[in-house]
Design a protein around this motif. Sequence first.
Motif, PDB file in Angstrom:
ATOM      1  N   LEU A  42       0.901  -1.308   0.055  1.00 34.91           N
ATOM      2  CA  LEU A  42      -0.061   0.081  -0.097  1.00 34.91           C
ATOM      3  C   LEU A  42       0.990   1.153   0.117  1.00 34.91           C
ATOM      4  O   LEU A  42       2.067   1.296   0.634  1.00 34.91           O
ATOM      5  N   PRO A  43       0.296   2.297  -0.752  1.00 33.59           N
ATOM      6  CA  PRO A  43       1.290   3.441  -0.761  1.00 33.59           C
ATOM      7  C   PRO A  43       1.186   4.197   0.788  1.00 33.59           C
ATOM      8  O   PRO A  43       0.286   3.944   1.617  1.00 33.59           O
ATOM      9  N   ALA A  44       2.074   4.981   1.058  1.00 32.86           N
ATOM     10  CA  ALA A  44       1.973   5.622   2.547  1.00 32.86           C
ATOM     11  C   ALA A  44       1.046   6.889   2.550  1.00 32.86           C
ATOM     12  O   ALA A  44       0.459   7.161   3.653  1.00 32.86           O
ATOM     13  N   THR A  45       0.913   7.498   1.506  1.00 33.83           N
ATOM     14  CA  THR A  45      -0.262   8.560   1.382  1.00 33.83           C
ATOM     15  C   THR A  45      -0.790   8.805   0.053  1.00 33.83           C
ATOM     16  O   THR A  45      -0.408   7.961  -0.857  1.00 33.83           O
ATOM     17  N   GLY A  46      -1.925   9.583  -0.072  1.00 33.03           N
ATOM     18  CA  GLY A  46      -2.481   9.685  -1.295  1.00 33.03           C
ATOM     19  C   GLY A  46      -3.972   9.636  -1.282  1.00 33.03           C
ATOM     20  O   GLY A  46      -4.278   8.881  -0.520  1.00 33.03           O
ATOM     21  N   SER A  60     -11.757   0.374   6.063  1.00 38.99           N
ATOM     22  CA  SER A  60     -10.413   0.501   6.132  1.00 38.99           C
ATOM     23  C   SER A  60      -9.474  -0.963   5.841  1.00 38.99           C
ATOM     24  O   SER A  60     -10.267  -1.826   6.397  1.00 38.99           O
ATOM     25  N   MET A  61      -8.601  -1.083   5.309  1.00 38.69           N
ATOM     26  CA  MET A  61      -7.562  -2.022   4.862  1.00 38.69           C
ATOM     27  C   MET A  61      -6.356  -1.848   5.440  1.00 38.69           C
ATOM     28  O   MET A  61      -5.417  -0.976   4.865  1.00 38.69           O
ATOM     29  N   GLY A  62      -5.846  -2.845   6.156  1.00 35.47           N
ATOM     30  CA  GLY A  62      -4.459  -2.684   6.805  1.00 35.47           C
ATOM     31  C   GLY A  62      -3.214  -3.121   6.146  1.00 35.47           C
ATOM     32  O   GLY A  62      -2.460  -2.741   6.251  1.00 35.47           O
ATOM     33  N   SER A  63      -3.676  -3.757   5.169  1.00 38.24           N
ATOM     34  CA  SER A  63      -2.519  -4.549   4.235  1.00 38.24           C
ATOM     35  C   SER A  63      -3.039  -4.730   2.639  1.00 38.24           C
ATOM     36  O   SER A  63      -4.152  -4.453   2.345  1.00 38.24           O
ATOM     37  N   SER A  68      -2.278   4.545   8.510  1.00 41.51           N
ATOM     38  CA  SER A  68      -3.108   3.290   8.945  1.00 41.51           C
ATOM     39  C   SER A  68      -3.474   2.211   7.774  1.00 41.51           C
ATOM     40  O   SER A  68      -3.856   1.071   8.075  1.00 41.51           O
ATOM     41  N   GLY A  69      -2.970   2.579   6.621  1.00 40.15           N
ATOM     42  CA  GLY A  69      -3.434   1.720   5.481  1.00 40.15           C
ATOM     43  C   GLY A  69      -4.468   2.363   4.363  1.00 40.15           C
ATOM     44  O   GLY A  69      -4.293   3.513   4.255  1.00 40.15           O
ATOM     45  N   ALA A  70      -5.250   1.593   3.570  1.00 43.21           N
ATOM     46  CA  ALA A  70      -6.110   2.113   2.844  1.00 43.21           C
ATOM     47  C   ALA A  70      -7.528   2.439   3.395  1.00 43.21           C
ATOM     48  O   ALA A  70      -8.317   1.913   4.320  1.00 43.21           O
ATOM     49  N   LYS A  71      -8.283   3.699   3.218  1.00 41.03           N
ATOM     50  CA  LYS A  71      -9.728   3.969   3.380  1.00 41.03           C
ATOM     51  C   LYS A  71     -10.363   3.933   1.980  1.00 41.03           C
ATOM     52  O   LYS A  71     -10.187   4.820   1.320  1.00 41.03           O
ATOM     53  N   VAL A  72     -11.428   3.149   2.290  1.00 39.44           N
ATOM     54  CA  VAL A  72     -12.185   2.975   0.797  1.00 39.44           C
ATOM     55  C   VAL A  72     -13.712   3.290   1.004  1.00 39.44           C
ATOM     56  O   VAL A  72     -14.166   2.829   2.379  1.00 39.44           O
ATOM     57  N   ALA A  73     -14.345   3.927   0.235  1.00 43.21           N
ATOM     58  CA  ALA A  73     -15.747   4.418   0.333  1.00 43.21           C
ATOM     59  C   ALA A  73     -16.540   4.040  -0.860  1.00 43.21           C
ATOM     60  O   ALA A  73     -15.838   3.865  -1.934  1.00 43.21           O
ATOM     61  N   LEU A  74     -17.637   3.379  -0.921  1.00 45.99           N
ATOM     62  CA  LEU A  74     -18.312   2.665  -1.984  1.00 45.99           C
ATOM     63  C   LEU A  74     -19.705   2.979  -1.879  1.00 45.99           C
ATOM     64  O   LEU A  74     -20.392   2.890  -0.777  1.00 45.99           O
TER      65      LEU A  74
END
Length: 292
Positions: free
Chosen positions: A167-171, A235-238, A211-217
């Motif tokens: 996962l990228p660190a930021t963005g 959220s997804m941690g990995s 903390s990982g990826a935050k997704v919304a759908l």
Amino acid sequence: MQLNHAFVLTLIAGSLVACGGGGSSSPTDPVVAVNPPVTPVAPIAPPVVPVAPPVVPVTPTATGENTGTVSARFVNGDNSRFIFTSIGLQSSGKASLVVQDASGALSTIGGIFLTGNPSVTREISGDAAFAQGRWFKGAFSYSSGATTLTGNNASAHYVAYNVLAALPATGTLTCDAGAFTAPSYTGGNSVSSSAYFGTASGTASVSFDASGAKVALSIDASAGGSTGKVTASTSMGSAASSSITGNYLSSGTGAQLMLGDGGAGRYLLIAAYKAQLANGANYQGMATFRCS
């Protein structure tokens, strides 16, 4: 709930309803005219030959009853994964062997195989990063059973993709309008055969932090004049995480979400979802969003 292992298999009872037509014709023998007596006539000017309009190239229709297309063949590898859902079955895991035909449809996904004559796949979509579709006719087999698809409400939705290495660190990413299979009726309140399949559209967003990826759908599904909505925020941690929201593993509304490698610095947000419409009918489908 998050699943850090990419394999889920749940059997849920379902019921199917079936339905089918054809025709042919043949030309008659030509009428042969008897030559009349020869009569001298005045010379006739040569006919004017019209200039043909320029030929406009067209895209050939898919073989058989298949619908949809891909822009490139899916590149399968060690990081390939899949999600598969049908009535009574949800499965995900390592794709391993993947077989893709000239139309872009998959007939083998890991240990799941589509056979039959005809075997029909609808809403084919994808590129080198993913392959998505809906098995509509044929028979598919897996480790613990087999299911025949006759073109009624029963369908099997799939997507194959490549998992992210990290996962990228930021963005913050902007996602496109998504590619969808037609949501198929799985039970609940009864519907007419004209509402066995519906349409779907949606929006998605992805961002990364420590903390990982935050997704919304958000997915809107409709069929037979009734509508329903699937929403998820998790959220997804990995990179290989899978997140299940709502009632995806039972009846009702929910989704299974994964991130994939979209190639060339792009990302995929993949969702297998279930939606209960306002009329009480249940549907399921697959969606893939390209994000960059």
